[in-house]
Design a protein around this motif. Sequence first.
Motif, PDB file in Angstrom:
ATOM      1  N   HIS A 142      11.991   2.178   4.866  1.00  0.00           N
ATOM      2  CA  HIS A 142      12.469   1.892   3.512  1.00  0.00           C
ATOM      3  C   HIS A 142      13.822   1.188   3.577  1.00  0.00           C
ATOM      4  CE1 HIS A 142      13.627   2.294  -0.672  1.00  0.00           C
ATOM      5  NE2 HIS A 142      14.731   2.903  -0.277  1.00  0.00           N
ATOM      6  N   GLY A 143      13.961   0.120   2.783  1.00  0.00           N
ATOM      7  CA  GLY A 143      15.227  -0.585   2.702  1.00  0.00           C
ATOM      8  C   GLY A 143      15.527  -1.508   3.862  1.00  0.00           C
ATOM      9  N   THR A 144      14.595  -1.653   4.791  1.00  0.00           N
ATOM     10  CA  THR A 144      14.809  -2.537   5.935  1.00  0.00           C
ATOM     11  C   THR A 144      14.264  -3.928   5.643  1.00  0.00           C
ATOM     12  OG1 THR A 144      12.702  -2.053   7.017  1.00  0.00           O
ATOM     13  CG2 THR A 144      14.553  -0.563   7.475  1.00  0.00           C
ATOM     14  N   ALA A 145      14.579  -4.868   6.532  1.00  0.00           N
ATOM     15  CA  ALA A 145      14.106  -6.237   6.370  1.00  0.00           C
ATOM     16  C   ALA A 145      12.590  -6.322   6.448  1.00  0.00           C
ATOM     17  CB  ALA A 145      14.742  -7.126   7.444  1.00  0.00           C
ATOM     18  N   ILE A 146      11.957  -5.451   7.225  1.00  0.00           N
ATOM     19  CA  ILE A 146      10.498  -5.458   7.316  1.00  0.00           C
ATOM     20  C   ILE A 146       9.871  -5.147   5.958  1.00  0.00           C
ATOM     21  CG2 ILE A 146       8.580  -3.998   8.094  1.00  0.00           C
ATOM     22  CD1 ILE A 146       9.419  -4.292  10.859  1.00  0.00           C
ATOM     23  N   GLU A 147      10.421  -4.173   5.248  1.00  0.00           N
ATOM     24  CA  GLU A 147       9.871  -3.840   3.932  1.00  0.00           C
ATOM     25  C   GLU A 147       9.893  -5.056   3.021  1.00  0.00           C
ATOM     26  OE1 GLU A 147      10.342  -0.612   0.281  1.00  0.00           O
ATOM     27  OE2 GLU A 147      12.061  -1.014   1.588  1.00  0.00           O
ATOM     28  N   GLU A 148      10.907  -5.872   3.145  1.00  0.00           N
ATOM     29  CA  GLU A 148      11.060  -7.038   2.275  1.00  0.00           C
ATOM     30  C   GLU A 148       9.877  -8.000   2.350  1.00  0.00           C
ATOM     31  OE1 GLU A 148      14.122 -10.810   1.980  1.00  0.00           O
ATOM     32  OE2 GLU A 148      14.927  -8.850   2.531  1.00  0.00           O
ATOM     33  N   CYS A 149       9.229  -8.072   3.517  1.00  0.00           N
ATOM     34  CA  CYS A 149       8.141  -9.035   3.656  1.00  0.00           C
ATOM     35  C   CYS A 149       6.752  -8.420   3.508  1.00  0.00           C
ATOM     36  CB  CYS A 149       8.246  -9.788   4.980  1.00  0.00           C
ATOM     37  SG  CYS A 149       7.924  -8.832   6.471  1.00  0.00           S
ATOM     38  N   LEU A 150       6.658  -7.108   3.362  1.00  0.00           N
ATOM     39  CA  LEU A 150       5.360  -6.444   3.219  1.00  0.00           C
ATOM     40  C   LEU A 150       4.803  -6.565   1.795  1.00  0.00           C
ATOM     41  CD1 LEU A 150       5.963  -3.132   5.222  1.00  0.00           C
ATOM     42  CD2 LEU A 150       4.509  -5.060   5.903  1.00  0.00           C
ATOM     43  N   PRO A 151       3.502  -6.371   1.610  1.00  0.00           N
ATOM     44  CA  PRO A 151       2.916  -6.404   0.262  1.00  0.00           C
ATOM     45  C   PRO A 151       3.123  -5.111  -0.516  1.00  0.00           C
ATOM     46  CG  PRO A 151       1.191  -6.044   1.880  1.00  0.00           C
ATOM     47  CD  PRO A 151       2.461  -6.299   2.662  1.00  0.00           C
ATOM     48  N   VAL A 152       3.767  -4.129   0.095  1.00  0.00           N
ATOM     49  CA  VAL A 152       3.994  -2.845  -0.559  1.00  0.00           C
ATOM     50  C   VAL A 152       5.463  -2.472  -0.487  1.00  0.00           C
ATOM     51  CG1 VAL A 152       1.659  -1.993  -0.096  1.00  0.00           C
ATOM     52  CG2 VAL A 152       3.498  -1.535   1.561  1.00  0.00           C
ATOM     53  N   GLU A 153       5.879  -1.617  -1.424  1.00  0.00           N
ATOM     54  CA  GLU A 153       7.211  -1.035  -1.396  1.00  0.00           C
ATOM     55  C   GLU A 153       7.107   0.362  -0.800  1.00  0.00           C
ATOM     56  OE1 GLU A 153       8.525  -1.186  -5.419  1.00  0.00           O
ATOM     57  OE2 GLU A 153       8.923  -3.350  -5.363  1.00  0.00           O
ATOM     58  N   ILE A 154       8.131   0.755  -0.036  1.00  0.00           N
ATOM     59  CA  ILE A 154       8.120   2.009   0.701  1.00  0.00           C
ATOM     60  C   ILE A 154       9.056   3.009   0.039  1.00  0.00           C
ATOM     61  CG2 ILE A 154       8.567   3.077   2.950  1.00  0.00           C
ATOM     62  CD1 ILE A 154       8.048   0.323   4.218  1.00  0.00           C
ATOM     63  N   SER A 155       8.615   4.240  -0.073  1.00  0.00           N
ATOM     64  CA  SER A 155       9.411   5.291  -0.693  1.00  0.00           C
ATOM     65  C   SER A 155      10.663   5.582   0.120  1.00  0.00           C
ATOM     66  CB  SER A 155       8.575   6.569  -0.814  1.00  0.00           C
ATOM     67  OG  SER A 155       9.374   7.673  -1.179  1.00  0.00           O
ATOM     68  N   ALA A 156      11.699   6.069  -0.571  1.00  0.00           N
ATOM     69  CA  ALA A 156      12.927   6.466   0.113  1.00  0.00           C
ATOM     70  C   ALA A 156      12.797   7.838   0.774  1.00  0.00           C
ATOM     71  CB  ALA A 156      14.099   6.481  -0.870  1.00  0.00           C
ATOM     72  N   GLY A 157      11.762   8.585   0.395  1.00  0.00           N
ATOM     73  CA  GLY A 157      11.551   9.914   0.956  1.00  0.00           C
ATOM     74  C   GLY A 157      10.269   9.981   1.757  1.00  0.00           C
ATOM     75  N   PRO A 158       9.953  11.142   2.330  1.00  0.00           N
ATOM     76  CA  PRO A 158       8.717  11.304   3.099  1.00  0.00           C
ATOM     77  C   PRO A 158       7.508  10.832   2.299  1.00  0.00           C
ATOM     78  CG  PRO A 158      10.099  13.244   3.335  1.00  0.00           C
ATOM     79  CD  PRO A 158      10.743  12.398   2.274  1.00  0.00           C
ATOM     80  N   ASP A 159       6.623  10.068   2.939  1.00  0.00           N
ATOM     81  CA  ASP A 159       5.495   9.498   2.192  1.00  0.00           C
ATOM     82  C   ASP A 159       4.134   9.847   2.778  1.00  0.00           C
ATOM     83  OD1 ASP A 159       5.262   7.912   4.453  1.00  0.00           O
ATOM     84  OD2 ASP A 159       5.702   6.017   3.438  1.00  0.00           O
ATOM     85  N   GLY A 160       4.103  10.717   3.792  1.00  0.00           N
ATOM     86  CA  GLY A 160       2.831  11.080   4.394  1.00  0.00           C
ATOM     87  C   GLY A 160       2.009  11.977   3.485  1.00  0.00           C
ATOM     88  N   LEU A 161       0.736  11.655   3.338  1.00  0.00           N
ATOM     89  CA  LEU A 161      -0.177  12.429   2.503  1.00  0.00           C
ATOM     90  C   LEU A 161      -1.330  12.918   3.355  1.00  0.00           C
ATOM     91  CD1 LEU A 161      -1.392  13.428  -0.208  1.00  0.00           C
ATOM     92  CD2 LEU A 161      -2.365  11.141  -0.483  1.00  0.00           C
ATOM     93  N   GLU A 162      -1.394  14.208   3.569  1.00  0.00           N
ATOM     94  CA  GLU A 162      -2.490  14.830   4.315  1.00  0.00           C
ATOM     95  C   GLU A 162      -3.570  15.226   3.325  1.00  0.00           C
ATOM     96  OE1 GLU A 162      -4.017  15.569   8.003  1.00  0.00           O
ATOM     97  OE2 GLU A 162      -1.923  15.011   7.667  1.00  0.00           O
ATOM     98  N   ALA A 163      -4.825  14.811   3.575  1.00  0.00           N
ATOM     99  CA  ALA A 163      -5.914  15.058   2.628  1.00  0.00           C
ATOM    100  C   ALA A 163      -7.143  15.579   3.362  1.00  0.00           C
ATOM    101  CB  ALA A 163      -6.252  13.776   1.859  1.00  0.00           C
ATOM    102  N   PRO A 164      -7.161  16.864   3.712  1.00  0.00           N
ATOM    103  CA  PRO A 164      -8.294  17.415   4.464  1.00  0.00           C
ATOM    104  C   PRO A 164      -9.607  17.350   3.701  1.00  0.00           C
ATOM    105  CG  PRO A 164      -6.859  19.167   3.664  1.00  0.00           C
ATOM    106  CD  PRO A 164      -6.139  17.889   3.428  1.00  0.00           C
ATOM    107  N   GLU A 165      -9.528  17.245   2.367  1.00  0.00           N
ATOM    108  CA  GLU A 165     -10.747  17.115   1.559  1.00  0.00           C
ATOM    109  C   GLU A 165     -11.350  15.722   1.634  1.00  0.00           C
ATOM    110  OE1 GLU A 165      -7.429  15.892  -1.297  1.00  0.00           O
ATOM    111  OE2 GLU A 165      -7.710  17.055   0.547  1.00  0.00           O
TER     112      GLU A 165
END
Length: 254
Positions: A130-153
Amino acid sequence: MKPVLLAGETFHVTSFASKGLEVGSSSRYSNGATRYIQALAAHGIDVVQIGGERCEAEFPTTLEALSQYSVVVISDVGALSLLYTPETRAGQRSVNRLELLRHWVEQGGALLMAGGYTCFQGMDGSAMFHGTAIEECLPVEISAGPDGLEAPEGLDPIVIDGGHPVLTGVPSQLPFVLGMNRVVLRTDDKAVGLVQCSIRGRELPLLAVRDYGAGRSLAWATDIGPHWLSDDFMRWRGYDQLMTNMVRWLAREI
């Protein structure tokens, strides 16, 4: 087609076994990209892998070095592993490889960021893109906090733009995934969402693409291998085609 550079997807696991007062330890090295590399190889694409533990010393530090590759794939390796260089540790000025990658894409390069516990912002926030130069060129914006979503279902991917070249020849029903990174599709007209997942009333982009300057970028917000990619996905007949299409689209071959 020039080789694909894959950074990340390796890890060491150290374990301890206690039997009364006696404690033993063991360590093993794993590569989560084996299936991915096989899929690209089956379509005639060579992959040069730099494991996460080697990125500090071996990841390219110049545009000339990056130009040896058709596509750079960042997968399950955090920002610090790319930012640190041997010079940094010695207290000297060095290149910012995240800015270098952004500039390379802008000048016509191609970047794919794949998801996992240590990509985008990461399961515990430690990937720190988040907030890095790589994020600037991606098609998505990245959260400032943890963004991992575990979905066992399981999360069922929904194709929203099946006519895009990345999905050519790919069966319309993608198998379920067991987790992803919660990123947000950019609102500019260069970013296009191709596949999404729905959870708790939110639509999360799973696969998105973007033209950036003279180059291209792609976000795949789940693993390229286990465990977020389910066993069904890994065995799916469309896996090879989908992973290959991502790379070929980025390299402007489709």
